[in-house]
Design an enzyme around this catalytic site. Structure first.
Site, PDB file in Angstrom:
ATOM      1  CE1 TYR A 262      35.734  39.470  30.142  1.00 31.89           C
ATOM      2  CE2 TYR A 262      38.030  38.952  30.547  1.00 31.89           C
ATOM      3  CZ  TYR A 262      36.832  39.475  30.979  1.00 31.89           C
ATOM      4  OH  TYR A 262      36.739  40.032  32.234  1.00 31.89           O
TER       5      TYR A 262
ATOM      6  CD  GLU B  16      44.302  42.187  33.696  1.00 29.01           C
ATOM      7  OE1 GLU B  16      43.533  43.067  34.100  1.00 29.01           O
ATOM      8  OE2 GLU B  16      44.063  40.978  33.801  1.00 29.01           O
TER       9      GLU B  16
ATOM     10  CG  ASN C 185      34.433  42.391  32.392  1.00 32.36           C
ATOM     11  OD1 ASN C 185      34.201  41.180  32.523  1.00 32.36           O
ATOM     12  ND2 ASN C 185      35.435  42.996  32.984  1.00 32.36           N
ATOM     13  CD  GLU C 186      35.505  43.555  37.600  1.00 32.56           C
ATOM     14  OE1 GLU C 186      35.741  42.668  38.408  1.00 32.56           O
ATOM     15  OE2 GLU C 186      36.307  44.501  37.376  1.00 32.56           O
TER      16      GLU C 186
ATOM     17  CD  GLU D 148      36.857  38.551  35.905  1.00 31.46           C
ATOM     18  OE1 GLU D 148      37.792  39.117  36.491  1.00 31.46           O
ATOM     19  OE2 GLU D 148      36.226  39.052  34.952  1.00 31.46           O
TER      20      GLU D 148
ATOM     21  CE1 TYR E  50      45.457  37.832  35.855  1.00 27.96           C
ATOM     22  CE2 TYR E  50      44.774  36.075  37.329  1.00 27.96           C
ATOM     23  CZ  TYR E  50      44.635  37.373  36.867  1.00 27.96           C
ATOM     24  OH  TYR E  50      43.677  38.206  37.401  1.00 27.96           O
TER      25      TYR E  50
HETATM   26  C1  GLA Z   1      38.647  42.234  36.611  1.00 32.77           C
HETATM   27  C2  GLA Z   1      38.271  42.128  35.148  1.00 32.77           C
HETATM   28  C3  GLA Z   1      39.112  41.142  34.392  1.00 32.77           C
HETATM   29  C4  GLA Z   1      40.568  41.278  34.779  1.00 32.77           C
HETATM   30  C5  GLA Z   1      40.715  41.113  36.262  1.00 32.77           C
HETATM   31  C6  GLA Z   1      42.138  41.201  36.760  1.00 32.77           C
HETATM   32  O1  GLA Z   1      38.009  41.312  37.337  1.00 32.77           O
HETATM   33  O2  GLA Z   1      36.915  41.778  35.005  1.00 32.77           O
HETATM   34  O3  GLA Z   1      38.939  41.357  33.037  1.00 32.77           O
HETATM   35  O4  GLA Z   1      41.013  42.530  34.380  1.00 32.77           O
HETATM   36  O5  GLA Z   1      40.020  42.127  36.909  1.00 32.77           O
HETATM   37  O6  GLA Z   1      42.951  40.279  36.153  1.00 32.77           O
END
Ligand code: GLA
Length: 588
Positions: A53, A99, A157-158, A234, A301
């Protein structure tokens, strides 16, 4: 020049089917002197790509600033990826979640009246365009089409978990293309049909995020996108931790099994995280799905490569799985060996925090309590001060406290109002006319996911005492980084015994030069630590984390300084370094 494209079933590298075996590694969470080491260990795992990122707020503390020095040198990071013979995927957001404080959105953005984040709102888009042009000036010359390592760029992102403004996504595509992005543009979304639909556009390639139940999740992606390579952007092989909760771990064998299922169907992967690193300073984010939960400092993590860059059982298990599908280098990354153990007992100097804040200058005057935004504070601490009339025991209340208020009456601690307990009030004891009410307010990290991103920090008014408006505030930003320096301890301040807070303490010691260390914080209350001026982040007795990682690169071996901001009280005044990290209790 090489080409990289989306084929009917595969990614195509120079026209040939290509599988992306990627690992997430955030340059802004790792000491820059260790980037090359971590990248090499990704290649040794059998990976061919590094994904990062870009955290907008790490580069742009103020509008118009774009800092690319030191740990922010994205260009150098990408050059190191290339030097290792690997590809890169860049995910510049502008929102990244991760996060990370505010999901990467700068605090100053929120001070623009009427700004609308993560949608096609002109003020937001103007700032985003400035930002993307700056980042992409670094990224585009390093695309594979121009001889560099970058094979893909992600939009947002998402996004499907947040919004459905397709014009916003189209604008982001336009800005990326106008800035010269030639490689494929991707989106990532969770494995839900609606999120996949909302989060992308027909001209973008969709990917999915998950950490288990591979076949089921890929089926959702396939339904949303009938052709093209299947990629898990991811693959959550671990998870993050909140203060006061347990340390998350995932079983190495189970995680390796899910990875195997993904690779067996020809899928591409980005391990999230390959190597997590550390939320140093004030960079951690928070969640709030009804209860505010700030994230811990360690971003280990439970990733294959631990926070200190050592291989784990998960690293070995993943390497074995990958070796069934792709060549894996002969040399692997080493496992952890015990770190130096040592204790510093004496030589402490301690000053009261509320005494030394005066050296930071004058506060500003406000009738109503201002937010941190009103006093232009992006993160950290602010001291609020007012005088009270004669009171019997009285309730002090705010609309909200974001996030933690330590309350003092004539210099005496009277309690804490903590947002994570949904508290917004406190009973003050009786006080004489003119008593000084001081509040040390800590922003514990901005929410990085969901509808509360971008919210203001600080005391959210109205402030009331015994039900009546409490007005007339003196407000002083408390830059603790500026206080955690040698000159703060210039006076007579030798100290011994337990450390009363809030205070700053300093020790010097010749630590083992260049060695990674694990600072034991289990004897302390709540606060922050600096080693040789580097803010390592927060600690808190509620855990789960009980150690802090000190990267060897900052340890000189000559009069290394350790500064402690203790907010509560530390029964154990010794500085201890222990052999291994203690990331805390798990839930099994
Ligand atoms: C999502 C987000 C990431 C991160 C993960 C959890 O997938 O895209 O940036 O926050 O959750 O770690």
């Amino acid at each position: 020049m090489p080409t990289f494209a989306i084929g009917e079933q595969d990614f195509l590298l120079d026209g040939e089917p290509h599988r992306i075996l990627s690992g997430a590694l955030h340059y802004f969470r790792v000491h820059p002197d260790m980037w090359a080491d971590r990248i090499r260990k990704a290649r040794q795992l059998g990976l061919n790509t590094i994904e990062t990122y870009v955290a907008w707020n790490a580069h742009a503390p103020e509008r118009g600033v774009f800092d690319t020095t030191g740990q922010r040198d994205l260009g150098r990071f990408l050059d190191l990826v290339e030097a290792e013979g690997m590809h890169a995927i860049v995910r510049p957001g502008p929102y990244i979640c991760a996060e990370w404080d505010n999901g990467g959105l700068p605090a100053w953005l929120m001070r623009i009246p009427g700004v609308g984040v993560r949608r096609n709102e002109p003020q937001y888009m103007a700032a985003v365009t400035e930002y993307l042009q700056q980042v992409l000036a670094i990224v585009t010359p390093r695309q594979i089409t121009r001889g560099g390592p970058v094979v893909a760029v992600q939009i947002e992102n998402e996004y499907g978990a947040y919004g459905d403004d397709k014009d916003y996504l189209r604008e982001l595509v336009r800005v990326n293309r106008d800035a010269g992005v030639e490689v494929p543009l991707l989106t990532c979304d969770q494995a839900e049909a609606e999120m996949q639909e909302r989060g992308s556009l027909p001209e973008l390639h969709r990917t999915v995020t998950f950490g288990s139940r591979t076949a089921e999740k890929l089926a959702v992606l396939r339904a949303a996108q009938p052709t093209g390579p299947l990629m898990c952007m991811e693959f959550w092989n671990g998870w993050f931790d909140h203060w006061g909760a347990h340390h998350h771990v995932t079983d190495a064998a189970a995680s390796a099994g899910d990875l195997d299922a993904l690779l067996a169907v020809g899928g591409s992967v980005n391990l999230y995280m390959f190597h997590g690193g550390t939320n140093m300073g004030f960079t951690n984010g928070a969640n709030d799905k009804g209860v505010y939960q700030p994230l811990v400092t360690s971003y280990d993590y439970d990733a294959p490569l631990a926070e200190d860059g050592t291989a784990t059982a998960k690293y070995d298990a993943f390497r074995e799985v990958i070796s069934r599908y792709a060549p894996v280098p002969a040399e692997s990354a080493p496992h952890r060996t015990p770190a130096p153990e040592l204790t510093i007992e004496g030589g402490r100097r301690t000053v009261g925090l509320l005494d030394v804040v005066a050296t930071l200058g004058e506060g500003s005057s406000w009738d109503e309590v201002p937010t941190h935004e009103d006093v232009a504070v992006a993160s950290g601490f602010v001291r609020y001060r007012t005088a009270v009339a004669h009171i019997e025991p009285s309730v002090l209340a705010f609309d909200e406290v974001r996030d933690r208020a330590q309350v003092f009456l004539d210099g005496v601690a009277v309690g804490v109002i903590d947002r994570s307990e949904r508290a917004r009030s406190l009973t003050l004891p009786a006080a004489p006319h003119g008593a000084t009410l001081e509040i040390l307010l800590e922003d514990q990290g901005r929410v990085n996911y969901g509808t509360r991103i971008g919210e203001a920090k600080g005391l959210i008014g109205p402030a009331t005492l015994a039900g009546k408006p409490l007005l007339g505030w003196d407000v002083l930003p408390v830059d603790v980084d500026a206080l955690a320096v040698e000159s703060t301890f210039a006076g007579e301040c030798e100290a011994a015994g337990p450390i009363a807070g809030p205070s700053l303490s300093r020790w010097t010691s010749d630590l083992p030069a260049g060695r990674d260390l694990f600072l034991d914080v289990s004897g302390w209350g709540k606060g922050m630590v600096w080693v040789n001026g580097v803010n390592l982040g927060r600690y808190w007795s509620k855990g789960p984390t009980a150690t802090m990682y000190v990267p060897g690169q900052i340890v000189t071996g000559q009069a290394d300084s350790i500064v402690l901001l203790e907010l509560l009280g530390a029964p154990d005044a010794a500085v201890r370094f222990v052999a291994a990290p203690q990331l805390g209790h798990t839930d099994f």
